[in-house]
Design an enzyme around this catalytic site. Structure first.
Site, PDB file in Angstrom:
ATOM      1  N   LYS A  52       0.841  -1.193   0.000  1.00 21.58           N
ATOM      2  CA  LYS A  52       0.000   0.000   0.000  1.00 21.58           C
ATOM      3  C   LYS A  52       0.880   1.249   0.000  1.00 21.58           C
ATOM      4  CE  LYS A  52      -3.736  -2.057   2.749  1.00 21.58           C
ATOM      5  NZ  LYS A  52      -4.846  -1.952   1.794  1.00 21.58           N
ATOM      6  N   ARG A 102     -10.344 -11.604   0.680  1.00 21.28           N
ATOM      7  CA  ARG A 102     -11.198 -12.595   0.010  1.00 21.28           C
ATOM      8  C   ARG A 102     -10.550 -13.975   0.009  1.00 21.28           C
ATOM      9  NH1 ARG A 102     -11.306  -8.987  -5.281  1.00 21.28           N
ATOM     10  NH2 ARG A 102     -11.126  -7.481  -3.592  1.00 21.28           N
TER      11      ARG A 102
END
Length: 508
Positions: free
Chosen positions: A282, A356
């Site tokens: 990030k 996920r």
């Protein structure tokens, strides 16, 4: 936590630091709400005018303090805004009471006792006020100098005691409402504590230990799969996400069972105790609050414990998929293929789409027990924040009726949520030439793409809903209502309400 009591005492004679009353926004100015009749009488029926002179309008979140009338044992009256005055013969809704009580509790930090003379037309109102007080009084002090002692020296310790005037201490319905409010608020605040805990103190192993301790205390069966067990079981998604960290991943299963249950629910929570993005790191400015990426698992944990404390007649299993997503020489790379617990293979195109992956393994594990329904909770996508903002979470499902029921449960408890679709045309974007599916698809509609990915790992014939709480799970702004800065505990109350409705046989 703030002590909560029901009281039949009259406001003038009650010894307290403050008397809290409600004021609504009427067509012609502020209107004193029911419950404050004795206070208004002491102002010769002119309290509304006095408040208006002081600038009060009755708007939600507004707090006005004024000296108590002569003869009162409490020195201060705190008028808190309830929002618009309800129509004739209609009472204030539960969320208005909850928010007002939370606002007042925050304003009274440092006080030992406050009497709440808010509208209590029925037991449910007492529960809403009690819940608002307990959630609004929350604070996280563990990392401040000397902990709570420093807070006490500054005069900002949480409100110690709240007496709800107009309550009925001997009435079973009122007592049950307060007991429910206390159990739910205490567990929700525990979830907030977990979200607020720095990641250097809350890695997957530490989170699992917290769950084990709570399970032992409340008679919940717990099973923890460590790295060896995950390898043996073939949990490639959880292992792949956790492979770059020195702190190994865990899968925690919490099982609450009721001898009277005829239905079963499975709750699945994303528990990324810190999310750096992995190799797909990030950028600066996007990772400072990533300790909150385990908020879904915290919500699931809290909801299971709350269900046990309330003795709900439904079997509830919680699955906490815990990992730390870090970059290192052993981390999963973009282009790697993981073999999931279901046997399906996933091409990892972006290691920052890791939630996920851990959820997929936990969803499949939950599906093997064939519950009547599964709900997963996750701070999953920035796309959902773009779509719904920072206070509303998205609800997706493989069954329209179940999605509607979950959305209704969220609205009932005051958690803003919105039903979202799962457009079939977006599934093609996750086709992979190498594996069965890729963990990324089209950029537009990314939150919906994530939901479609998760659907692939839900067992056939099981109703499933996905709550993307990326927006409201962590409040980076100022506190409001009963919502503090930092971890919010979003989705705990929705999950508990779903469990209650299933236990009563009225989920739909």
């Amino acid at each position: 936590m703030t002590a909560l009591t029901l009281s039949t005492a009259a406001a003038p004679g009650l010894r307290a630091d403050a008397i809290v009353i409600g004021v609504a926004k009427g067509a012609k100015g502020p209107v004193v709400a029911p419950g404050a009749e004795a206070v208004d009488k002491a102002y010769d029926g002119r309290l509304a005018g006095v408040l208006e002179t002081l600038g009060a309008s009755g708007a939600e979140g507004e707090v006005t303090k004024l000296p108590a009338p002569s003869g009162f044992k409490a020195p201060v009256v705190v008028a808190v805004g309830l929002g618009a005055e309800p129509e004739k013969d209609a009472g204030f809704d539960a969320e208005a009471l909850r928010r007002a009580a939370g606002t007042a509790a925050r304003a009274l930090a440092g006080s030992k006792k406050a009497a709440f003379a808010l509208p209590l037309a029925e037991a449910a109102d007492a529960g809403a006020v009690g819940e608002g007080v307990l959630l609004g009084a929350y604070s996280f002090d563990a990392y401040k100098e000397n902990g709570k002692d420093a807070k006490a020296r500054s005069g900002k310790a949480p409100l110690a005691e709240a007496a709800l005037l107009g309550g009925k201490p001997r009435d079973k319905a009122y007592k049950a409402a307060i007991e429910r409010a206390s159990a739910v608020a205490e567990e929700l605040n525990r979830a907030r504590d977990l979200v607020n805990t720095p990641p250097n103190d809350l890695n997957p192993e530490a989170f699992a230990a917290v769950a084990q301790a709570a399970a032992k205390e409340h008679g919940i069966k717990v099973q923890v799969l460590d790295e060896k067990a995950l390898v043996k079981g073939g949990y490639g998604g959880i292992l792949g996400v956790g492979s770059g960290s020195a702190s190994g991943p865990r899968l925690v299963k919490l099982s609450y069972t009721s001898s009277k249950a005829t239905k079963s629910l499975a709750f699945v929570g994303k528990g990324i105790t810190y999310d750096s993005g992995g190799i797909s790191l990030k950028p600066a400015g996007h990772n400072e609050t990533m300790k909150c990426d385990m908020a879904g698992a915290a919500a699931v944990f809290a909801a299971v414990v709350a269900a046990a404390r309330l003795g709900l007649e439904v079997n509830v299993t919680g699955w906490l998929a815990l990992a730390e997503n870090m970059p290192s020489g052993s981390a999963t790379r973009p282009g790697d293929v993981l073999r999931m617990y279901s046997g399906k293979t996933v091409e990892v195109l972006n290691t920052d789409a890791e939630g996920r992956l851990v959820l997929a393994d936990a969803l499949w594990a939950a599906s093997q027990e064939k519950p009547d329904a599964i709900i997963d909770v996750a701070t999953l996508t920035g796309a959902m924040m773009v779509a719904l903002g920072s206070r509303t979470y998205g609800v997706m499902a493989n069954d329209d009726a179940f999605r509607t029921a979950v959305h209704e449960a969220a609205e009932e408890v005051g958690e803003p949520a919105w039903p979202m679709p799962l457009p079939e045309h977006l599934r093609k974007g996750m086709d992979s030439a190498t594996a069965d599916i890729a963990n990324m698809g089209e950029r537009m509609g990314g939150g919906l793409v994530a939901g479609l990915f998760l659907r692939e790992f839900v067992g056939e014939g099981i109703a499933w809903a996905h709550l993307d709480i990326a927006g409201p799970a962590f409040n980076e702004g100022g506190p409001f209502g009963y919502t503090p800065k930092g971890g919010t505990g979003t989705a705990v109350r929705t999950l508990v309400r779903v469990a209650e409705r299933v236990a009563l046989g009225d989920l739909g």
